[in-house]
Design a protein around this motif. Structure first.
Motif, PDB file in Angstrom:
ATOM      1  N   TRP A 210       0.854  -1.183   0.000  1.00 32.85           N
ATOM      2  CA  TRP A 210       0.000   0.000   0.000  1.00 32.85           C
ATOM      3  C   TRP A 210       0.894   1.238   0.000  1.00 32.85           C
ATOM      4  O   TRP A 210       1.547   1.548   0.985  1.00 32.85           O
ATOM      5  CB  TRP A 210      -0.926   0.004   1.207  1.00 32.85           C
ATOM      6  CG  TRP A 210      -2.126  -0.854   1.012  1.00 32.85           C
ATOM      7  CD1 TRP A 210      -2.454  -2.000   1.663  1.00 32.85           C
ATOM      8  CD2 TRP A 210      -3.168  -0.635   0.057  1.00 32.85           C
ATOM      9  NE1 TRP A 210      -3.626  -2.527   1.186  1.00 32.85           N
ATOM     10  CE2 TRP A 210      -4.093  -1.702   0.196  1.00 32.85           C
ATOM     11  CE3 TRP A 210      -3.415   0.334  -0.913  1.00 32.85           C
ATOM     12  CZ2 TRP A 210      -5.234  -1.802  -0.591  1.00 32.85           C
ATOM     13  CZ3 TRP A 210      -4.555   0.233  -1.694  1.00 32.85           C
ATOM     14  CH2 TRP A 210      -5.445  -0.824  -1.514  1.00 32.85           C
ATOM     15  N   VAL A 211       0.954   1.921  -1.141  1.00 28.89           N
ATOM     16  CA  VAL A 211       1.735   3.152  -1.273  1.00 28.89           C
ATOM     17  C   VAL A 211       0.835   4.324  -0.879  1.00 28.89           C
ATOM     18  O   VAL A 211      -0.208   4.543  -1.497  1.00 28.89           O
ATOM     19  CB  VAL A 211       2.270   3.317  -2.705  1.00 28.89           C
ATOM     20  CG1 VAL A 211       2.930   4.678  -2.869  1.00 28.89           C
ATOM     21  CG2 VAL A 211       3.254   2.198  -3.042  1.00 28.89           C
ATOM     22  N   LEU A 212       1.248   5.053   0.147  1.00 30.89           N
ATOM     23  CA  LEU A 212       0.459   6.189   0.626  1.00 30.89           C
ATOM     24  C   LEU A 212       0.726   7.445  -0.202  1.00 30.89           C
ATOM     25  O   LEU A 212      -0.169   8.252  -0.432  1.00 30.89           O
ATOM     26  CB  LEU A 212       0.762   6.452   2.102  1.00 30.89           C
ATOM     27  CG  LEU A 212       0.521   5.266   3.057  1.00 30.89           C
ATOM     28  CD1 LEU A 212       0.875   5.651   4.485  1.00 30.89           C
ATOM     29  CD2 LEU A 212      -0.935   4.798   2.975  1.00 30.89           C
ATOM     30  N   GLU A 213       1.975   7.619  -0.614  1.00 28.43           N
ATOM     31  CA  GLU A 213       2.364   8.769  -1.440  1.00 28.43           C
ATOM     32  C   GLU A 213       3.516   8.350  -2.357  1.00 28.43           C
ATOM     33  O   GLU A 213       4.356   7.556  -1.942  1.00 28.43           O
ATOM     34  CB  GLU A 213       2.804   9.950  -0.585  1.00 28.43           C
ATOM     35  CG  GLU A 213       1.692  10.557   0.269  1.00 28.43           C
ATOM     36  CD  GLU A 213       2.196  11.707   1.124  1.00 28.43           C
ATOM     37  OE1 GLU A 213       1.764  12.835   0.870  1.00 28.43           O
ATOM     38  OE2 GLU A 213       3.014  11.461   2.022  1.00 28.43           O
ATOM     39  N   PRO A 214       3.540   8.874  -3.594  1.00 29.25           N
ATOM     40  CA  PRO A 214       2.535   9.719  -4.221  1.00 29.25           C
ATOM     41  C   PRO A 214       1.287   8.925  -4.574  1.00 29.25           C
ATOM     42  O   PRO A 214       1.354   7.709  -4.772  1.00 29.25           O
ATOM     43  CB  PRO A 214       3.239  10.231  -5.494  1.00 29.25           C
ATOM     44  CG  PRO A 214       4.292   9.214  -5.773  1.00 29.25           C
ATOM     45  CD  PRO A 214       4.710   8.645  -4.463  1.00 29.25           C
ATOM     46  N   GLU A 215       0.154   9.615  -4.646  1.00 31.03           N
ATOM     47  CA  GLU A 215      -1.122   8.939  -4.842  1.00 31.03           C
ATOM     48  C   GLU A 215      -1.205   8.300  -6.233  1.00 31.03           C
ATOM     49  O   GLU A 215      -1.660   7.175  -6.390  1.00 31.03           O
ATOM     50  CB  GLU A 215      -2.259   9.934  -4.644  1.00 31.03           C
ATOM     51  CG  GLU A 215      -3.583   9.274  -4.351  1.00 31.03           C
ATOM     52  CD  GLU A 215      -4.616  10.272  -3.851  1.00 31.03           C
ATOM     53  OE1 GLU A 215      -5.655   9.829  -3.335  1.00 31.03           O
ATOM     54  OE2 GLU A 215      -4.390  11.498  -3.964  1.00 31.03           O
ATOM     55  N   ALA A 227       3.107   1.915   3.451  1.00 31.57           N
ATOM     56  CA  ALA A 227       2.496   1.628   4.745  1.00 31.57           C
ATOM     57  C   ALA A 227       3.119   0.377   5.352  1.00 31.57           C
ATOM     58  O   ALA A 227       3.322  -0.630   4.663  1.00 31.57           O
ATOM     59  CB  ALA A 227       0.994   1.436   4.577  1.00 31.57           C
ATOM     60  N   ILE A 228       3.446   0.451   6.640  1.00 29.77           N
ATOM     61  CA  ILE A 228       3.959  -0.703   7.390  1.00 29.77           C
ATOM     62  C   ILE A 228       2.906  -1.186   8.383  1.00 29.77           C
ATOM     63  O   ILE A 228       2.720  -2.385   8.593  1.00 29.77           O
ATOM     64  CB  ILE A 228       5.269  -0.337   8.122  1.00 29.77           C
ATOM     65  CG1 ILE A 228       6.368  -0.018   7.098  1.00 29.77           C
ATOM     66  CG2 ILE A 228       5.709  -1.465   9.053  1.00 29.77           C
ATOM     67  CD1 ILE A 228       7.677   0.436   7.726  1.00 29.77           C
ATOM     68  N   GLY A 229       2.217  -0.246   9.003  1.00 29.50           N
ATOM     69  CA  GLY A 229       1.176  -0.573   9.975  1.00 29.50           C
ATOM     70  C   GLY A 229       0.328   0.652  10.218  1.00 29.50           C
ATOM     71  O   GLY A 229       0.415   1.644   9.485  1.00 29.50           O
TER      72      GLY A 229
END
Length: 370
Positions: A210-215, A227-229
């Protein structure tokens, strides 16, 4: 007074309209032409909140440079600096506009059409009506689609076209007057293959974590915030020229959550294996399993800021987390800084401010955004 003299020196036709220095009107000059402009500043004279009004002619010329001027408004320390930047941008815009209207000789069109026919129309994604801009499409060995935009001047093929690509590194072409679009296209294909491992590494991260940034990452983007947790993530910066080497890693989250990860990375750094993928290396060095896209939803990690109650603030996700394990509330850095500034009990040291978390009263610190 010094600022007024400097403004008069650089823009003698731009004059203040009030004694407070909040309104200026007149003309900005570039390439011997005068363009009407009006600049309105707020009471605090903050340039970033200025409003610029200009003639339709000037607005049309600067249309493609709006994002640059907006950045300059945010970064320039005073009006004089901004006007110098504006004149520079205007000079460039006028030069490019003139280049577009230079009449092309018949040889230009015959040469360009011949080159496109030899290259193959199936490789052409777009041609403008004036035959000055051409977009070519290509597929790399992994099936990824890419575009190269060519902006041709009237002296083509004596002079090479300007090449625009979505690459993480500069793309410079080798060109001689006898060259054609085929030579550019072949250099483009070679550059695509040189970046194959870089895009392979990031595609695996984009597809499996899950890549939070860049969108919506572009092909030129070299960073990923993974994301790790819950409220814990790692920001990696991958070297496009050496994508199999250990990237720069910056952990985001509460100290009690990220400190063990930093320790594992430092202790296991020597185990990095360039023969396996970047994602697999990170998994083994950090001794974790990154949350899978197949099992969890992004909403499990995309927690709203505890101050503005939004996830995105000017495109950025929350990147600050309260260190108290019982709290763990995330915040945008800008929101937290503004909150702490408003507390009567907070204290500041240079650009770092200390104050209480709005949820658990634990002392937090925040840096002013640069």
């Amino acid at each position: 007074m010094a600022g007024a003299r400097a403004l008069l020196r650089h823009c003698p036709l731009l004059l203040p309209q009030d004694r407070h220095g909040t309104a200026y009107e007149g003309f900005v000059t570039a390439q011997g032409r005068d363009f009407h402009i009006r600049i309105l500043l707020p009471v605090d004279l903050q340039l970033k909140n200025a409003r610029i009004e200009c003639s339709w002619r000037l607005k049309k010329i600067l249309h493609g440079y709006r994002h640059i001027l907006k950045q300059r408004l945010q970064s320039c320390p005073d009006l004089v600096s901004f006007m110098v930047e504006l004149k520079t941008v205007l000079e460039i815009a006028l030069k490019n506009t003139q280049d577009l209207h230079v009449p092309r000789p018949p040889e230009y069109y015959s040469c360009l059409v011949r080159d496109l026919e030899i290259l193959g129309w199936n490789k052409v994604a777009y041609v403008d009506t004036g035959l000055t801009t051409v977009k070519l499409k290509a597929e790399d060995s992994c099936g990824r689609q890419h575009l190269i935009t060519l902006k041709l001047n009237a002296k083509y093929p004596t002079e090479p076209p300007e090449c625009l690509v979505d690459f993480p590194i500069p793309f410079a072409i080798s060109w001689m007057p006898q060259n054609s679009l085929i030579d550019i296209y072949n250099q483009f294909l070679a550059a695509l293959e040189s970046l194959k491992e870089f895009w392979d590494a990031l595609d695996e991260i984009d597809g499996k974590t899950w890549v939070l940034e860049p969108e919506n990452p572009t092909r030129s983007a070299t960073t990923r915030r993974i994301a790790i947790g819950n409220n814990v993530s790692v920001n990696i910066e991958v070297d496009p020229r050496h994508p199999n080497m250990l990237p720069e890693c910056y952990f985001l989250g509460a100290d009690h959550a990220v400190n063990p990860l930093r320790t594992k990375l430092n202790n296991n750094m020597h185990l990095w294996n360039p023969e396996i993928s970047l994602l697999q290396n990170l998994t083994e060095l950090l001794e974790i399993d990154f949350p899978s896209r197949a099992v969890l939803e992004k909403s499990d990690f995309a927690k709203d800021c505890g101050i503005c109650y939004a996830y995105r603030l000017e495109g950025s996700a929350p990147d600050q987390v309260c260190d108290d394990p019982r709290c763990g509330q995330p915040f945008h850095q800008a929101c937290l800084y503004e909150w702490l500034q408003g507390l009567p009990t907070s204290r500041q040291s240079f650009n770092v401010i200390f104050g209480e978390c709005p949820y658990c009263n634990k002392v937090r610190k925040s840096k002013e955004q640069e």
